[in-house]
Design an enzyme around this catalytic site. Sequence first.
Site, short mmCIF file in Angstrom:
data_model
loop_
_atom_site.label_atom_id
_atom_site.label_comp_id
_atom_site.label_asym_id
_atom_site.label_seq_id
_atom_site.Cartn_x
_atom_site.Cartn_y
_atom_site.Cartn_z
N ARG A 86 6.76 6.85 -21.07
CA ARG A 86 5.40 7.13 -20.60
C ARG A 86 5.10 8.63 -20.59
NH1 ARG A 86 3.15 2.41 -18.50
NH2 ARG A 86 4.56 0.98 -17.43
N PHE B 175 3.39 -1.09 -32.35
CA PHE B 175 3.66 -0.86 -30.94
C PHE B 175 3.80 0.63 -30.67
CE2 PHE B 175 5.62 -1.03 -26.82
CZ PHE B 175 4.93 -2.08 -26.24
N GLU C 167 -8.63 2.12 -19.57
CA GLU C 167 -7.44 1.39 -20.00
C GLU C 167 -6.76 2.13 -21.16
OE1 GLU C 167 -5.08 -0.26 -19.50
OE2 GLU C 167 -5.28 -2.39 -19.91
N ASP C 168 -5.45 1.95 -21.26
CA ASP C 168 -4.72 2.61 -22.35
C ASP C 168 -5.00 1.94 -23.70
OD1 ASP C 168 -3.30 0.30 -21.65
OD2 ASP C 168 -1.39 1.30 -21.36
N ASP D 118 -5.86 -4.70 -26.62
CA ASP D 118 -5.01 -5.39 -27.60
C ASP D 118 -5.62 -6.78 -27.85
OD1 ASP D 118 -2.81 -6.08 -29.19
OD2 ASP D 118 -1.47 -6.39 -27.51
P1 IMP Z 1 -4.15 -7.27 -23.85
O1 IMP Z 1 -4.39 -8.11 -22.66
O2 IMP Z 1 -3.39 -8.00 -24.93
O3 IMP Z 1 -5.38 -6.60 -24.41
O4 IMP Z 1 -3.11 -6.22 -23.38
C1 IMP Z 1 -3.40 -4.96 -23.16
C2 IMP Z 1 -2.22 -4.33 -22.48
O5 IMP Z 1 -0.98 -4.56 -23.14
C3 IMP Z 1 -2.44 -2.85 -22.53
O6 IMP Z 1 -3.13 -2.42 -21.43
C4 IMP Z 1 -1.03 -2.32 -22.55
O7 IMP Z 1 -0.59 -2.17 -21.23
C5 IMP Z 1 -0.23 -3.39 -23.21
N1 IMP Z 1 0.02 -3.04 -24.61
C6 IMP Z 1 -0.55 -3.61 -25.70
N2 IMP Z 1 -0.12 -3.01 -26.83
C7 IMP Z 1 0.73 -2.05 -26.43
C8 IMP Z 1 1.50 -1.06 -27.15
O8 IMP Z 1 1.47 -0.94 -28.38
N3 IMP Z 1 2.24 -0.23 -26.38
C9 IMP Z 1 2.30 -0.30 -25.03
N4 IMP Z 1 1.61 -1.20 -24.33
C10 IMP Z 1 0.83 -2.07 -25.02
MG MG Z 2 -2.19 -1.54 -19.67
#
Ligand code: IMP
Ligand code: MG
Length: 171
Positions: A162, A149, A96-97, A100
Amino acid sequence: MTELKVLFTREQIAARVAELGQQISRDFAGEPVVLVGVLKGAAIFLSDLSRQIDLDSTFDFISVSSYGRQKQNSGEVKLLKDVDQSMEDKNVILVEDILDTGLTMAYLRKMILAHHPRAFRIAALLDKKCRRQQPIDADYTGFEIPDEFVVGYGMDYAERYRNLPDICVVE
Ligand code: IMP
Ligand code: MG
């Protein structure tokens, strides 16, 4: 105008991704792994990480969306594309990238564990630990970052940026 400030350079990213690849190669020495990338943000990380893993490996991809997300995660996760093969008895590394709030990963972990894999690990390039709402952590983390962000190296803001080679903060 959107201002972008470099947070991690391509050289820093490459060095860290190589370390993660070595760690995974050691941990799973002699065993095959399945790298499951979360589209679309993890595509570039997966392509680089996989080439630093010295193991018999295959790829799969999964796609999810959160309803009504802009910069904010609404908390609901919807599966857009499932894995192509069963993960039963496989060494699965979910790639995963960003970790969060953890809602996406908690959902995907539950989904993959239902396949009864032999092992399940999470590799997250970035970790915004301070934002966590679900108790979940990555086994392999690239960098911990503050609540900002970021875009680039696969990550987007409204689908843009991207393809930036560096990871940048949107200001
Ligand atoms: P989570 O479910 O809140 O952990 O969301 C994770 C997903 O939100 C990541 O896989 C990203 O795709 C997206 N995301 C969260 N923060 C960022 C950011 O700073 N930039 C771009 N995408 C983000
Ligand atoms: Mg993602």
